[in-house]
Scaffold this motif. Structure first.
Motif, short mmCIF file in Angstrom:
data_model
loop_
_atom_site.label_atom_id
_atom_site.label_comp_id
_atom_site.label_asym_id
_atom_site.label_seq_id
_atom_site.Cartn_x
_atom_site.Cartn_y
_atom_site.Cartn_z
N LEU A 90 2.08 4.94 0.97
CA LEU A 90 1.88 5.87 2.16
C LEU A 90 2.06 7.17 1.29
O LEU A 90 1.93 8.13 1.95
N TYR A 91 2.57 7.55 0.07
CA TYR A 91 3.12 8.42 -0.61
C TYR A 91 3.04 8.24 -2.13
O TYR A 91 3.34 6.88 -2.37
N ASP A 135 3.39 0.72 3.24
CA ASP A 135 3.41 -0.51 3.73
C ASP A 135 2.99 -1.42 3.20
O ASP A 135 2.63 -1.84 2.49
N GLU A 161 0.84 -1.26 -0.33
CA GLU A 161 -0.01 -0.03 0.44
C GLU A 161 0.86 1.44 0.39
O GLU A 161 1.69 1.32 0.48
#
Lengths: 221, 273
Positions: B26-27, B267, B24
């Motif tokens: 995050l940025y 993540d 996933e």
């Protein structure tokens, strides 16, 4: 959510009548579910990229297959199932699944059909009459099913005036027959014009049109 | 450095363990697979070597190119002694060292013992932005690249921007040449920095002032970024030993996990199937 699966070439012949294998694979990947009961708020097209050789289809490079769900959580359930066991049938395996964009913000679109559209109505004796693209009564059936699906998905009254009709200006419209477990279904390979709120037009791309969308009919491109 | 266990490499790559890898973002991510020119175009999805690199970071295997190549050579030699008599492995990529590598020259230690089997790829939103590329240039580019230099070079640099109206106009540029012209040909004088700073006009070799400039400078580059609309998901086939190593590493990663540029934090979840 609409997904496009990319499958590896087949290692065993793929018969022309393989729609029930598509349904079987879908339910294998979804695991225990009740989406097969009642109205299908999902749809799936036919395998693309094959060449007919003799009595079978061969996917010499890759095959593609589109599947759409109104409920994203079912797509995630499918993801888990595919990643656990990517084998499909006929020696084919899912090597890639890509989330695909949909048309948004339109109130009327003519959609091509991924496979064929089945429209049926009951005769007084209880048997079912297949209505084809050149019969205006087919539009009533398609619109009726679409509105039922909108209601089942919780769309409010402002969306329920949506309509579906065959695009009779399309020069290459034709009828087709597809067999599922020895039952022959008659349908139309003809684009459909969907008119409604942008939300309803978005929705129809996921749930398809007409009867038996849960068995591989009525998916839209 | 902590002891690093690379013994997984000595086991034949029998990829009989499946795992689900979920990444996933995050940025926003900028995943550029090869060294580009002026535009750093991001791919929509990570390449397999990027995924391997990310997992190596989690494992704490942050080796330089030379060190990595030596490790691979030693590991391959040891593995060969044990397994190259078996027909199945004799000409394998694992023992012969054949590799496609990545476009940026990265060779992963995981590449023979891990295969990305099925990819589940999200839709991405794309945009371009300016990115500060940090450079260390030993050629003449540092003069144009860096806006910082030692204060005692100020008057000399000013003279290099001042037209010398005593000389004829250059017919190509239609401009006067500068009082001080920097370059690296034999006609450019190599001076001490002190002598260069007081030179009123002339051709000066850029090396005369190199130590008045920082070793690193920053150059703005156009760079593509993607924002995935949902996680990337992969079915990974690997060995049981490596699957267990990765499971432990991802529970407590040795370094922040990223994809593409090092600010593309992610993540990661690993689940053995």
């Amino acid at each position: 959510m609409r997904l496009q699966l990319q499958l590896t070439p087949n290692t065993q012949p793929v018969p022309f009548d393989h729609l029930h294998q598509l349904t079987g694979a879908l339910h294998k990947w979804l695991g225990q579910n009740n989406i097969h009961d009642g109205l299908s708020l999902y749809s799936f097209g036919w395998l693309r990229g094959g060449k007919p050789i003799g009595r079978n289809l061969y996917f010499l490079e890759n095959a593609t297959w589109s599947i759409s769900f109104h409920d994203d959580s079912q797509a995630w359930q499918l993801a888990r199932g595919i990643l656990k066991d990517p084998m499909f049938a006929f020696g084919m395996k899912v090597e890639k699944a890509t989330e695909m964009p949909l048309q948004t913000g339109f109130t009327q679109i003519s959609f091509k059909v991924d496979g064929m559209v089945v429209a049926r109505r009951k005769r007084p004796d209880g048997s079912k009459e297949y209505l084809l693209w050149d019969n205006p009564a087919a539009d009533e059936v398609l619109t009726g099913i679409f509105r039922q699906k909108l209601t089942a998905a919780g769309f409010g009254p402002e969306h329920l005036s949506a309509t579906v009709q065959f695009d009779r200006n399309f020069a290459n419209a034709r009828t087709k027959i597809a067999t599922i477990k020895s039952i022959k279904h008659k349908g139309s390979e003809c684009p459909v014009i969907v008119t409604g709120t942008p939300e309803a037009v978005h929705f129809v791309q996921l749930v398809g049109v007409g009867d038996l969308t849960g068995s591989g009919f009525g998916a839209l491109l | 450095m902590e002891n690093i266990d690379l013994s997984f490499f000595l086991e034949p790559p029998v990829l009989d363990t499946a795992a689900l890898l979920t990444i996933e973002a995050l940025y926003p991510l900028s995943m550029v697979p090869a060294q580009p020119g002026a535009y750093y175009r991001s791919q929509a999805h990570p390449t397999d070597p990027m995924i391997f690199g990310m997992l190596e970071n989690a494992l704490g295997w942050h080796f330089g190119e030379k060190e990595r190549s030596e490790f691979l050579k030693d590991l391959r030699k040891t593995a060969s002694k044990k397994h190259n008599k078996q027909a199945k492995w004799k000409d394998s990529d694992w023992l012969s060292g054949r590799s496609s590598g990545s476009g940026s020259g990265f060779t992963s230690l995981l590449m023979y013992h891990m295969h990305v089997d099925t990819h589940w790829l999200p839709q991405v939103m794309e945009y371009d932005d300016l990115w500060s590329q940090h450079l260390h240039d030993v050629g003449a580019n540092f003069m144009g690249g860096s806006k910082h230099y030692d204060g005692d070079l100020e008057s000399l640099i000013n003279r290099s921007k001042t037209p010398d109206t005593t000389k004829p106009i250059n017919p190509k540029t239609k401009k006067y040449p500068p009082l001080i012209e920097f370059g690296e040909s034999t006609t450019h004088q190599k001076l001490t920095r002190e002598d260069a700073t007081i030179l009123p006009s002339g051709a000066v070799h850029f090396k005369s002032v190199r130590d008045g400039y920082p070793l690193y400078y920053v150059s703005p580059k156009r760079r593509g970024y993607v924002v995935p609309q949902s996680p990337y998901r992969y079915r990974i086939m690997t060995t049981l030993t490596l699957a267990n190593l990765i499971q432990i590493a991802l529970n407590d990663p040795a370094s922040p996990l990223y994809l593409g540029s090092n600010d593309g934090w992610v993540d990661v979840n690993w689940e053995q199937l």
